[in-house]
Design a protein around this motif. Sequence first.
Motif, PDB file in Angstrom:
ATOM      1  N   GLU A 207       1.814   8.158  10.618  1.00  0.00           N
ATOM      2  CA  GLU A 207       1.740   6.898   9.871  1.00  0.00           C
ATOM      3  C   GLU A 207       0.652   6.953   8.809  1.00  0.00           C
ATOM      4  O   GLU A 207       0.774   6.344   7.740  1.00  0.00           O
ATOM      5  N   ALA A 208      -0.393   7.699   9.084  1.00  0.00           N
ATOM      6  CA  ALA A 208      -1.486   7.823   8.104  1.00  0.00           C
ATOM      7  C   ALA A 208      -0.998   8.531   6.851  1.00  0.00           C
ATOM      8  O   ALA A 208      -1.423   8.203   5.734  1.00  0.00           O
ATOM      9  N   ASP A 209      -0.087   9.503   7.011  1.00  0.00           N
ATOM     10  CA  ASP A 209       0.470  10.193   5.848  1.00  0.00           C
ATOM     11  C   ASP A 209       1.315   9.244   5.007  1.00  0.00           C
ATOM     12  O   ASP A 209       1.275   9.267   3.769  1.00  0.00           O
ATOM     13  N   GLU A 210       2.080   8.395   5.675  1.00  0.00           N
ATOM     14  CA  GLU A 210       2.892   7.409   4.959  1.00  0.00           C
ATOM     15  C   GLU A 210       2.005   6.470   4.157  1.00  0.00           C
ATOM     16  O   GLU A 210       2.280   6.174   2.989  1.00  0.00           O
ATOM     17  N   ALA A 211       0.932   6.006   4.762  1.00  0.00           N
ATOM     18  CA  ALA A 211       0.021   5.096   4.078  1.00  0.00           C
ATOM     19  C   ALA A 211      -0.623   5.782   2.877  1.00  0.00           C
ATOM     20  O   ALA A 211      -0.789   5.171   1.808  1.00  0.00           O
ATOM     21  N   ALA A 212      -0.968   7.058   3.039  1.00  0.00           N
ATOM     22  CA  ALA A 212      -1.599   7.800   1.949  1.00  0.00           C
ATOM     23  C   ALA A 212      -0.639   7.979   0.777  1.00  0.00           C
ATOM     24  O   ALA A 212      -1.022   7.846  -0.390  1.00  0.00           O
ATOM     25  N   ILE A 213       0.633   8.251   1.097  1.00  0.00           N
ATOM     26  CA  ILE A 213       1.631   8.436   0.039  1.00  0.00           C
ATOM     27  C   ILE A 213       1.871   7.130  -0.710  1.00  0.00           C
ATOM     28  O   ILE A 213       1.985   7.110  -1.940  1.00  0.00           O
ATOM     29  N   LYS A 214       1.942   6.026   0.021  1.00  0.00           N
ATOM     30  CA  LYS A 214       2.124   4.726  -0.626  1.00  0.00           C
ATOM     31  C   LYS A 214       0.934   4.403  -1.526  1.00  0.00           C
ATOM     32  O   LYS A 214       1.089   3.804  -2.600  1.00  0.00           O
ATOM     33  N   LYS A 215      -0.258   4.803  -1.089  1.00  0.00           N
ATOM     34  CA  LYS A 215      -1.461   4.584  -1.884  1.00  0.00           C
ATOM     35  C   LYS A 215      -1.403   5.422  -3.161  1.00  0.00           C
ATOM     36  O   LYS A 215      -1.765   4.947  -4.242  1.00  0.00           O
ATOM     37  N   GLU A 216      -0.915   6.648  -3.037  1.00  0.00           N
ATOM     38  CA  GLU A 216      -0.754   7.518  -4.216  1.00  0.00           C
ATOM     39  C   GLU A 216       0.206   6.875  -5.220  1.00  0.00           C
ATOM     40  O   GLU A 216      -0.040   6.856  -6.433  1.00  0.00           O
ATOM     41  N   ARG A 217       1.316   6.343  -4.695  1.00  0.00           N
ATOM     42  CA  ARG A 217       2.313   5.727  -5.581  1.00  0.00           C
ATOM     43  C   ARG A 217       1.746   4.512  -6.293  1.00  0.00           C
ATOM     44  O   ARG A 217       2.014   4.292  -7.474  1.00  0.00           O
TER      45      ARG A 217
END
Length: 222
Positions: A207-217
């Motif tokens: 889930e942390a990876d998902e949050a990081a990717i959304k933050k990148e976007r």
Amino acid sequence: MKRILLSLALAAALPVLAQSGSTVNPNAKVDPKNNKVGKPVVEKPKVKLMTRDELRSCMDLNDANGKEAQAIKDEQARYKQESTDLRNEKDALQKEEEAYTAQVAELKKEREAILKMNEDIKAAAPKMSKEELEAKRKEYEARAAKFDASAGPAIEGGKALEAKRKVFSDKVDKFNASFKTLEDRTEAHLDKADAWKAECSNKSYDEADEAAIKKERAAAAK
């Protein structure tokens, strides 16, 4: 780390479901007093998580597939509307052609009547007085002039109708070609949807990876 299953639409994160039931540990220790097997220890299988790059790729592919699905849906609606427009245009053109055919038939009938009138005048001329012959000739000339006046616009109308037929035919050819293009585009989209299912569906991720990717976007969108 909280593990999440990647759903088909990536619309909601689902927790990884633990496997039900238990397995007996063959290496469990035996109590020497009662010679009974102690409570077996069940080891949970280790779930392999997607890397952040793999998750990003799956999310990007899902987003692209969603946009393409909407674009195809819009194109299908446009195709359907164009089909309706072409049918209406064909009906209108058909009515024009029927009216033109009827007009040509009337002109042809009138021309034949005028030619016959001329022959009748020639045949009856020897028996007519000069005044009668002159009157018949004037009648013939007036009728012929009226015919010529109506034949000109009819000829031009025929040319205009022929041009309309050409324009309509070109539209139909283009429309038919667009069906093949839309069909190929839809097939390509379905292939990509299948690729997403094979590469991404029901795979676990952090889930942390998902949050990081959304933050990148979000940062890239600014």
